[in-house]
Design an enzyme around this catalytic site. Structure first.
Site, PDB file in Angstrom:
ATOM      1  N   ARG A  23       0.810  -1.228   0.000  1.00 38.56           N
ATOM      2  CA  ARG A  23       0.000   0.000   0.000  1.00 38.56           C
ATOM      3  C   ARG A  23       0.840   1.274   0.000  1.00 38.56           C
ATOM      4  NH1 ARG A  23      -3.087  -3.076   3.541  1.00 38.56           N
ATOM      5  NH2 ARG A  23      -4.876  -3.981   2.488  1.00 38.56           N
ATOM      6  N   LYS A  42       4.088  11.590 -11.014  1.00 41.61           N
ATOM      7  CA  LYS A  42       3.277  10.690 -11.853  1.00 41.61           C
ATOM      8  C   LYS A  42       4.019   9.376 -12.027  1.00 41.61           C
ATOM      9  CE  LYS A  42       0.731  13.881 -14.848  1.00 41.61           C
ATOM     10  NZ  LYS A  42       0.591  14.334 -16.254  1.00 41.61           N
ATOM     11  N   GLU A 100      12.239  19.228 -23.987  1.00 45.61           N
ATOM     12  CA  GLU A 100      11.403  19.549 -22.815  1.00 45.61           C
ATOM     13  C   GLU A 100      11.961  20.780 -22.081  1.00 45.61           C
ATOM     14  OE1 GLU A 100       8.528  18.118 -22.158  1.00 45.61           O
ATOM     15  OE2 GLU A 100       8.593  16.123 -23.082  1.00 45.61           O
ATOM     16  N   LYS A 122       9.216  23.201 -13.378  1.00 41.29           N
ATOM     17  CA  LYS A 122       8.272  22.087 -13.223  1.00 41.29           C
ATOM     18  C   LYS A 122       7.727  22.062 -11.788  1.00 41.29           C
ATOM     19  CE  LYS A 122       6.721  17.671 -14.242  1.00 41.29           C
ATOM     20  NZ  LYS A 122       6.873  16.347 -14.766  1.00 41.29           N
ATOM     21  N   GLU A 148      -3.237  17.777 -12.092  1.00 35.48           N
ATOM     22  CA  GLU A 148      -3.560  18.228 -13.441  1.00 35.48           C
ATOM     23  C   GLU A 148      -5.032  18.624 -13.574  1.00 35.48           C
ATOM     24  OE1 GLU A 148      -1.015  16.522 -16.466  1.00 35.48           O
ATOM     25  OE2 GLU A 148      -2.712  16.511 -17.826  1.00 35.48           O
ATOM     26  N   ARG A 197      -1.503  22.560 -14.432  1.00 39.43           N
ATOM     27  CA  ARG A 197      -0.429  21.640 -14.830  1.00 39.43           C
ATOM     28  C   ARG A 197      -0.460  21.360 -16.334  1.00 39.43           C
ATOM     29  NH1 ARG A 197       1.865  16.384 -11.424  1.00 39.43           N
ATOM     30  NH2 ARG A 197       3.304  15.680 -13.015  1.00 39.43           N
ATOM     31  N   ASN A 232       1.825  20.803 -21.186  1.00 34.16           N
ATOM     32  CA  ASN A 232       1.500  20.044 -22.402  1.00 34.16           C
ATOM     33  C   ASN A 232       1.713  20.832 -23.680  1.00 34.16           C
ATOM     34  OD1 ASN A 232       0.898  17.802 -20.960  1.00 34.16           O
ATOM     35  ND2 ASN A 232      -1.314  18.152 -20.929  1.00 34.16           N
ATOM     36  N   HIS A 278       2.408  19.063 -26.905  1.00 33.29           N
ATOM     37  CA  HIS A 278       2.137  17.641 -26.660  1.00 33.29           C
ATOM     38  C   HIS A 278       0.887  17.091 -27.345  1.00 33.29           C
ATOM     39  CE1 HIS A 278       5.432  17.895 -23.918  1.00 33.29           C
ATOM     40  NE2 HIS A 278       5.283  16.653 -23.497  1.00 33.29           N
ATOM     41  N   HIS A 300       1.577  13.818 -29.264  1.00 37.95           N
ATOM     42  CA  HIS A 300       0.934  12.531 -28.962  1.00 37.95           C
ATOM     43  C   HIS A 300       0.283  11.940 -30.208  1.00 37.95           C
ATOM     44  CE1 HIS A 300       0.709  13.642 -24.437  1.00 37.95           C
ATOM     45  NE2 HIS A 300       1.815  12.983 -24.725  1.00 37.95           N
ATOM     46  N   HIS A 311      10.049  10.695 -27.864  1.00 37.33           N
ATOM     47  CA  HIS A 311       9.027  11.637 -27.385  1.00 37.33           C
ATOM     48  C   HIS A 311       9.474  13.106 -27.566  1.00 37.33           C
ATOM     49  CE1 HIS A 311       5.925  13.394 -24.918  1.00 37.33           C
ATOM     50  NE2 HIS A 311       6.830  13.905 -24.114  1.00 37.33           N
TER      51      HIS A 311
HETATM   52  N1  LIG Z   1       6.125  10.673 -14.949  1.00 36.14           N
HETATM   53  C1  LIG Z   1       6.154  11.727 -15.738  1.00 36.14           C
HETATM   54  O1  LIG Z   1       5.784  12.841 -15.348  1.00 36.14           O
HETATM   55  C2  LIG Z   1       6.686  11.576 -17.128  1.00 36.14           C
HETATM   56  C3  LIG Z   1       6.980  12.709 -17.889  1.00 36.14           C
HETATM   57  C4  LIG Z   1       7.526  12.528 -19.163  1.00 36.14           C
HETATM   58  C5  LIG Z   1       7.792  11.260 -19.620  1.00 36.14           C
HETATM   59  N2  LIG Z   1       7.497  10.166 -18.858  1.00 36.14           N
HETATM   60  C6  LIG Z   1       7.778   8.805 -19.314  1.00 36.14           C
HETATM   61  O2  LIG Z   1       9.175   8.666 -19.478  1.00 36.14           O
HETATM   62  C7  LIG Z   1       9.428   7.630 -20.414  1.00 36.14           C
HETATM   63  C8  LIG Z   1      10.549   8.043 -21.342  1.00 36.14           C
HETATM   64  O3  LIG Z   1      11.701   8.251 -20.566  1.00 36.14           O
HETATM   65  P1  LIG Z   1      13.152   8.314 -21.216  1.00 36.14           P
HETATM   66  O4  LIG Z   1      13.109   9.159 -22.435  1.00 36.14           O
HETATM   67  O5  LIG Z   1      14.077   8.660 -20.124  1.00 36.14           O
HETATM   68  O6  LIG Z   1      13.342   6.833 -21.779  1.00 36.14           O
HETATM   69  P2  LIG Z   1      13.982   5.499 -21.136  1.00 36.14           P
HETATM   70  O7  LIG Z   1      13.785   5.439 -19.692  1.00 36.14           O
HETATM   71  O8  LIG Z   1      13.484   4.372 -21.965  1.00 36.14           O
HETATM   72  O9  LIG Z   1      15.537   5.681 -21.436  1.00 36.14           O
HETATM   73  C9  LIG Z   1      15.982   5.703 -22.774  1.00 36.14           C
HETATM   74  C10 LIG Z   1      17.116   4.711 -22.992  1.00 36.14           C
HETATM   75  O10 LIG Z   1      18.302   5.242 -22.416  1.00 36.14           O
HETATM   76  C11 LIG Z   1      18.919   4.279 -21.555  1.00 36.14           C
HETATM   77  N3  LIG Z   1      19.605   5.054 -20.521  1.00 36.14           N
HETATM   78  C12 LIG Z   1      19.045   5.701 -19.476  1.00 36.14           C
HETATM   79  N4  LIG Z   1      19.986   6.407 -18.831  1.00 36.14           N
HETATM   80  C13 LIG Z   1      21.160   6.189 -19.463  1.00 36.14           C
HETATM   81  C14 LIG Z   1      22.489   6.651 -19.265  1.00 36.14           C
HETATM   82  N5  LIG Z   1      22.783   7.546 -18.332  1.00 36.14           N
HETATM   83  N6  LIG Z   1      23.437   6.206 -20.104  1.00 36.14           N
HETATM   84  C15 LIG Z   1      23.123   5.344 -21.105  1.00 36.14           C
HETATM   85  N7  LIG Z   1      21.898   4.885 -21.353  1.00 36.14           N
HETATM   86  C16 LIG Z   1      20.926   5.311 -20.545  1.00 36.14           C
HETATM   87  C17 LIG Z   1      17.789   3.407 -21.088  1.00 36.14           C
HETATM   88  O11 LIG Z   1      18.248   2.142 -20.706  1.00 36.14           O
HETATM   89  C18 LIG Z   1      16.897   3.347 -22.336  1.00 36.14           C
HETATM   90  O12 LIG Z   1      17.373   2.362 -23.193  1.00 36.14           O
HETATM   91  C19 LIG Z   1       8.112   7.356 -21.125  1.00 36.14           C
HETATM   92  O13 LIG Z   1       7.594   6.136 -20.671  1.00 36.14           O
HETATM   93  C20 LIG Z   1       7.213   8.491 -20.672  1.00 36.14           C
HETATM   94  O14 LIG Z   1       5.848   8.116 -20.609  1.00 36.14           O
HETATM   95  C21 LIG Z   1       6.958  10.316 -17.616  1.00 36.14           C
HETATM   96 ZN   LIG Z   2       6.755  15.426 -22.650  1.00 32.29          ZN
END
Ligand SMILES: NC(=O)c1ccc[n+]([C@@H]2O[C@H](COP(=O)([O-])OP(=O)(O)OC[C@H]3O[C@@H](n4cnc5c(N)ncnc54)[C@H](O)[C@@H]3O)[C@@H](O)[C@H]2O)c1
Ligand SMILES: [Zn+2]
Length: 382
Positions: A139, A161, A203, A245, A255, A259, A263, A266, A270, A282
């Site tokens: 939990r 999130k 971003e 942020k 949101e 918030r 976007n 976005h 999307h 992204h």
């Molecule tokens: N929670 C939120 O508010 C929020 C906001 C924006 C995006 N997201 C989510 O984030 C995700 C995308 O995140 P991302 O772009 O970081 O992708 P990711 O986590 O898939 O990382 C991208 C790649 O880089 C590699 N990697 C990570 N750090 C590294 C490093 N220091 N050196 C070498 N390789 C490294 C990872 O293994 C992966 O293969 C999506 O799922 C998206 O929905 C969440």
């Molecule tokens: Zn984004």
């Protein structure tokens, strides 16, 4: 890999600290985001102080675990903190309920109790997934976010999130679960691939575009240093983006309205991501989305003329894409907007800027805007 043998300069030893204050509907929380080159190796004492626990489950993906997993476990052991490293295969397609369940079962088998905490080390995929494990494990146990991609540093690690994707779409099952601490070591970006790094920059430009023109200008000027992964320039960038942020999330954790200003770019992003089967990163889709949404704003008279061109020039200099995928069929994209519209309760709405650094809207009229379909078609495909 860049600067593998870097030495850390004096100015880089100064930690930057941003406090995030979230006044939620049910409870309020405050946590620190600490940014410093080299902080990885000394994270044990910061974690012990901000997130005391009996044992720590360090969760990473396969790529990050290989690069930083042992280092993280050693840093915790240095402070006599017991931890176990859990990993799952890297890639967005693994941000699923199945992996969430595997990880949760792994923690149960290893005997983690209610007095444990999760340490999420990785990009946004790890942050979202490990955050969701923490949100639901017994939990809810605390989570420390240690982002290792630029996107995760400037965006996903702050704001609470968490969640997973399903076959019906991205991030559809999840929970708000604010971290107890966020630790950011910009030197971790040395190992990040160039496309991932550049995508994360989109971003940061978005943060400048919606709320801080001076930051937007500085980012553009500092691009050579940023792209050379200068730790001090990166620390400044991450700190300002996190401040922005934090300010937004602090006003509207769930949101409900404000918030949504995050976007900008976005809605188009999307739709383009959906239509192209997520073959774009992204941040790349967001870069295109910001230029096109600025053009939409200009077309309906909400955005100052010239803003789209200004965004386009800066994003091109950062080597980000600024045009929709040439293969895109207009009707497919319009259909993707329709899907989005259903989710949003009947209207395709856009976050728009009135100028660089100023988001359009107010608490009274709202923070998103409708654009007539003919204008949408004319601007996107005209
Ligand atoms: N929670 C939120 O508010 C929020 C906001 C924006 C995006 N997201 C989510 O984030 C995700 C995308 O995140 P991302 O772009 O970081 O992708 P990711 O986590 O898939 O990382 C991208 C790649 O880089 C590699 N990697 C990570 N750090 C590294 C490093 N220091 N050196 C070498 N390789 C490294 C990872 O293994 C992966 O293969 C999506 O799922 C998206 O929905 C969440
Ligand atoms: Zn984004």
């Amino acid at each position: 890999m860049l600067n593998a043998n870097r030495t850390i300069g004096q100015e880089e030893l100064e930690a930057r600290r941003v406090t995030v204050n979230v006044t939620g509907t049910e409870r309020s929380s405050a946590y620190d985001v600490v940014i410093r080159g080299g902080i990885f190796d000394e994270c044990g004492s910061l974690i012990a102080e901000a997130c005391p626990a009996h044992r720590y489950a360090v969760i990473s993906d396969s790529r990050v675990a290989e690069l930083y997993g042992e280092r993280m476990v050693s840093a915790l052991a240095g402070e006599k903190l017991e931890s176990v490293l859990f990993e799952f295969p890297a890639g967005e397609w693994n941000k699923t309920r199945e992996i969430w369940s595997d990880l949760s079962d792994g923690l149960l088998r290893a005997g983690f109790g209610r007095d444990s905490a999760v340490v999420a080390v990785g990009g946004g995929v790890v942050g979202d997934l490990a955050g969701f494990v923490a949100a639901t494990y017994m939990r809810g146990v605390p989570v420390v976010q240690i982002p290792t991609t630029l996107l995760a540093m400037v965006d996903s690690s702050v704001g609470g999130k968490t969640g997973v994707d399903t076959s019906s779409g991205k991030n559809l099952v999840g929970s708000f679960h604010q971290p107890s601490l966020v630790l950011i070591d910009p030197t971790a970006l040395d190992t990040l691939s160039e496309p991932q790094f550049i995508a994360g920059l989109a971003e940061a430009f978005k943060h400048g575009a919606i709320l801080d023109e001076a930051y937007f200008v500085r980012l553009a000027e500092d691009l050579p240093g940023i792209c050379a992964r200068d730790v001090d320039k990166l620390s400044q960038l991450v700190a300002r983006s996190v401040e922005i942020k934090a300010e937004v999330v602090g006003r509207d954790e769930r949101e409900a309205g404000y918030r949504r200003i995050l976007n900008f770019g976005h809605t188009v992003a999307h739709a383009q991501e959906t239509v192209s089967g997520y073959s774009w990163l992204h941040g790349e889709a967001v870069a295109v989305g910001m230029v096109l949404e600025a053009a939409l704003g200009e077309a309906i008279g909400l955005t100052r003329p010239g803003v789209a061109d200004r965004l386009r020039d800066v994003l091109i200099s950062a080597r980000l894409p600024v045009k929709l995928d040439a293969e895109i069929v207009p009707d497919h994209l319009m259909k993707a907007f329709e899907l989005d519209k259903k989710r949003e309760g009947g209207h395709t709405r856009f976050t728009l800027v009135s100028d660089i650094g100023t988001v359009a809207g107010s608490a009274e009229v709202g923070w998103t805007h409708e654009v007539p379909e003919e204008t949408l078609r004319a601007v996107l495909f005209g």
